[in-house]
Every structure is written in structure tokens, then in C-alpha cells.
Design an enzyme around this catalytic site. Structure first.
Site, PDB file in Angstrom:
ATOM      1  N   CYS A 141       1.633 -16.589  30.845  1.00  0.00           N
ATOM      2  CA  CYS A 141       2.070 -15.919  32.083  1.00  0.00           C
ATOM      3  C   CYS A 141       3.594 -15.906  32.199  1.00  0.00           C
ATOM      4  CB  CYS A 141       1.432 -16.587  33.290  1.00  0.00           C
ATOM      5  SG  CYS A 141       1.448 -18.387  33.258  1.00  0.00           S
ATOM      6  N   ARG A 169       4.247 -23.444  38.977  1.00  0.00           N
ATOM      7  CA  ARG A 169       3.216 -23.950  39.886  1.00  0.00           C
ATOM      8  C   ARG A 169       2.524 -25.156  39.216  1.00  0.00           C
ATOM      9  NH1 ARG A 169       0.251 -23.845  36.015  1.00  0.00           N
ATOM     10  NH2 ARG A 169      -1.383 -22.352  35.494  1.00  0.00           N
ATOM     11  N   HIS A 220       4.540 -18.757  39.894  1.00  0.00           N
ATOM     12  CA  HIS A 220       5.782 -19.297  39.332  1.00  0.00           C
ATOM     13  C   HIS A 220       6.932 -18.432  39.850  1.00  0.00           C
ATOM     14  CE1 HIS A 220       3.265 -21.220  36.218  1.00  0.00           C
ATOM     15  NE2 HIS A 220       2.851 -20.049  35.815  1.00  0.00           N
TER      16      HIS A 220
END
Ligand code: NAD
Length: 340
Positions: A141, A169, A220
Site C-alpha cells: 500500500c 497505521r 497511512h
């Protein structure tokens, strides 16, 4: 032509990829595989996906839960033109032999190392490199978010040097095993692996990254400082470069989006499945240029940002579209990306 796609691993990423595949005019889901019965296995059946038993799972466990099973992963591979491996980190490497034996090309995820595959993939970054390949990895990601921004910046301005801090995160919303729940944890691998991973797509990019983990499940955020080769006229030109790229979503000042909680609320309000936000998120007042120096924040929804990339990886590998732009246009339209 409609290609038959199997998905091995039906968790956070796998279930999203399955739904995305089902929306494509040139693809269909022939099966999803799980190791254990669970509410997610039930959801797969409710969605009409044939359920197969993966890993060390046992048919009898599914039978005891009254969940109908169509067979084993090996049997799923017999009816597939391509498989997406969305099993947990490093499990893909264990599964690779199974895919080779079945002679089925595979899309791995970012939890696998780049040496497992022929190409590490990002649709905006290197779509053409995956054409005709049999082992491709959609990068993680964070790497996906950075690679998309790299595609914009390298092509419009050139990049001399880029430093990014990845504010990560702590866990996904459904994950009860990870933390911290109170604290900020520096990642003591310096520089962090993210910049190295971006170079699996942009080998010549001068990027270094550092990372910290914070107690949130909501996305994030990347804090970027880039020394550009060509100075943008002003911050607006830089912002326009992001705004005109489909996999970016720009929030204007007046929208009062202070941070990731409002982004997630926006995604729920617009009716995105599961409240997903598959675009890179950029704020109007979070993009600034001063001479050749560019500063910007970007938000990155870890659970969904890689989903469109999986779809484009399938199209690239099986040569279903003439180029990346054509593939992304179909993917983005079917997934509702770029609205607003
Ligand atoms: P997950 O734990 O949510 O889901 C994995 C699923 O695979 C689970 O349902 C698990 O039961 C199943 N499984 C485990 N072993 C299996 C096997 N041998 N065969 C078949 N199924 C098996 O994991 P995830 O978050 O979806 O991550 C999958 C991959 O995607 C990893 O490589 C990860 O690094 C990557 N990824 C995750 C995120 C994220 O934020 N969650 C983002 C980008 C990429």
C-alpha cells in the site's frame, strides 16, 4: 474474452480484489480460497463466489459449519486462467510451487519480496513491464502510493532527490492482534524499506524513506519533501499535476477535511464499497512549492489502494488491453474511482 480469475486468500485484500474482479467486463471470479470457516467465508458464498479450501484447511471443518465447498485450491487452479495470491505476508512464496505446477500465472501482493517475481507492478508506474509476464507483484500500500506520486513527479517535473516519512497505521480496523494502542513507534530500520521498494518500479529514483507507526487504523499519511529538476511555476501547477491524474483525489480547502477521519467519512458518504478510498489523497493546502522544493502530504487507505492495481496487473499480464491508460480507464470506471 472473459478471463477466469481465482483468488487464493480471502481476507482484507482478497475479498476486495474478488469484488473488483466481479465488476470487470473482461473478467470473472471462478473461486476464492480460505483456510478456515468464518464470517468472511460465509460472505463469499453469499456473494456467489465458489469457495475452495486453501493452505492447511480441512474440508470437514467447512462441512461442520455447513459451508458448501467446491474443492481444493489445486482444483480451483484447474479452472483458472490466472490466480491472485492474497494470503498473508511470505505465504505467497510457499504457494508459488502450487501455481507453477498448475501452469497458472500469478499476481502476488506486497508482503512478498521482489525476488519472487519477474516484475514489481504499479499501473501508473510500469504497466507495460508486466505484459505477458507470469509472476508479478503488486507492491504494498505505501509503495503503491509513493509510486503513483513518483509517476506524476518524474514525468512532469523530474526528481533530483526525495525524502518521505511514512506515518503508518498500527493495524487494520478488523485486526485485534496488533498495536500500539498508545504510543508512537519509530521504525529502526534506517532508511525504511519503502523507498527501496519504490525503486523496484523506478530504479533510478533518488528516494529515501523513514517510518513511524501510530495508533490509528484510519490510513497511512506520507510527509514528502522533493527536490524537483524543474521548478513548478507555483504551488497550483504542482497541485494540478496531481488533480489531473485519475488515481488522485484532491480535497479543496473549503471541504474542511482536516485529516484521515474525514477522508474515511467522505468515502462512506459517497457510497464506496466498505468505505474504501482507492485513490491517493492530496489536500489543496497540503501541496506547496518553493523554487525547486516541493512539499506535500498524501493519504493512503491501506485496505484498498492496491485493489485497482491488482485488476490492471491481470490485464497487463494477459494482454487484455492495448496499454495502461486503456486498462486504468476501465478499472477506474467500474470501481467508481475519480468521482469528484
Ligand atoms: P489477511 O490476513 O487480512 O488475509 C489473508 C487471508 O488469507 C486470510 O483470510 C487467511 O485466513 C488466508 N490464508 C492464510 N493462509 C492461507 C493459505 N495458505 N491459503 C489460502 N488462504 C490463506 O491479509 P491481508 O491484509 O489481506 O494481506 C494479504 C497480502 O496483501 C499480504 O501480502 C499483505 O502484505 C498485502 N497487503 C496488505 C495490506 C493491508 O493493509 N492489509 C495492504 C497492501 C498489501
Amino acid at each position: 474474452m472473459v478471463v477466469r480469475v481465482a483468488i487464493n486468500g480471502y481476507g482484507t485484500i482478497g475479498k476486495r480484489v474478488a469484488d473488483a474482479v466481479a465488476k470487470q467486463p473482461d473478467m470473472k471470479v471462478v473461486g476464492v480460497a480460505k483456510t478456515r470457516p468464518s464470517f468472511e467465508a460465509r460472505a463469499a458464498i453469499d456473494r456467489g463466489f465458489p469457495l475452495f479450501v486453501g493452505g492447511d484447511g480441512r474440508m470437514a471443518d467447512f462441512g461442520a459449519a455447513s459451508l458448501p465447498v467446491a474443492g481444493t485450491v489445486a482444483e480451483m487452479l484447474e479452472i483458472a486462467d490466472i490466480v491472485v495470491d492474497a494470503t498473508p505476508d511470505k505465504r505467497g512464496r510457499e504457494n508459488a510451487g502450487l501455481y507453477d505446477a498448475a501452469k497458472v500465472p500469478v499476481v502476488f501482493q506486497g508482503g512478498e519480496r521482489s525476488d519472487l517475481v519477474e516484475v514489481s507492478f504499479n499501473a501508473l508506474g510500469n504497466y507495460a513491464a508486466a505484459k505477458g509476464k507470469r509472476r508479478v507483484r503488486v507492491v504494498s500500500c505505501n509503495t503503491t502510493g509513493l509510486a503513483r506520486a513518483a509517476a506524476v513527479l518524474t514525468r512532469k517535473f523530474g526528481v533530483d532527490q526525495w525524502e518521505a516519512t511514512v506515518v503508518r497505521r498500527a493495524a487494520d480496523p478488523s485486526d485485534t492482534a496488533r498495536g500500539p494502542i498508545n504510543g508512537i513507534l519509530p521504525t529502526f530500520k534506517l532508511p525504511s524499506h519503502h523507498g527501496v521498494d519504490v525503486k523496484s518500479i523506478f530504479p533510478d529514483l533518488a528516494i529515501t524513506t523513514t517510518a513511524v507507526v501510530v495508533p490509528t487504523t484510519l490510513m497511512h499519511v506520507h510527509v514528502n519533501h522533493v527536490r524537483l529538476t524543474r521548478a513548478p511555476r507555483d504551488s497550483k501547477e504542482l497541485l494540478e499535476a496531481f488533480r489531473t491524474t485519475h488515481r488522485f483525489h484532491v480535497f479543496e480547502d473549503w471541504e474542511r477535511v482536516e485529516g484521515t477521519p474525514q477522508i474515511m467519512e467522505f468515502a462512506r458518504d459517497r457510497g464506496s464499497p466498505r468505505g474504501d478510498m482507492m485513490e491517493n489523497v492530496v489536500w489543496e493546502h497540503g501541496v506547496k512549492s518553493e523554487g525547486n522544493d516541493a512539499y506535500f502530504f498524501q493519504g493512503n487507505h491501506q485496505e484498498s489502494i492496491v485493489v485497482p492495481e491488482n485488476i490492471d496487473a491481470i490485464r497487463a499480464m494477459l494482454e487484455l488491453a492495448p496499454d495502461g491508460a486503456a486498462s486504468m480507464a476501465i478499472t477506474d470506471k467500474t470501481l467508481g474511482i475519480g468521482r469528484g
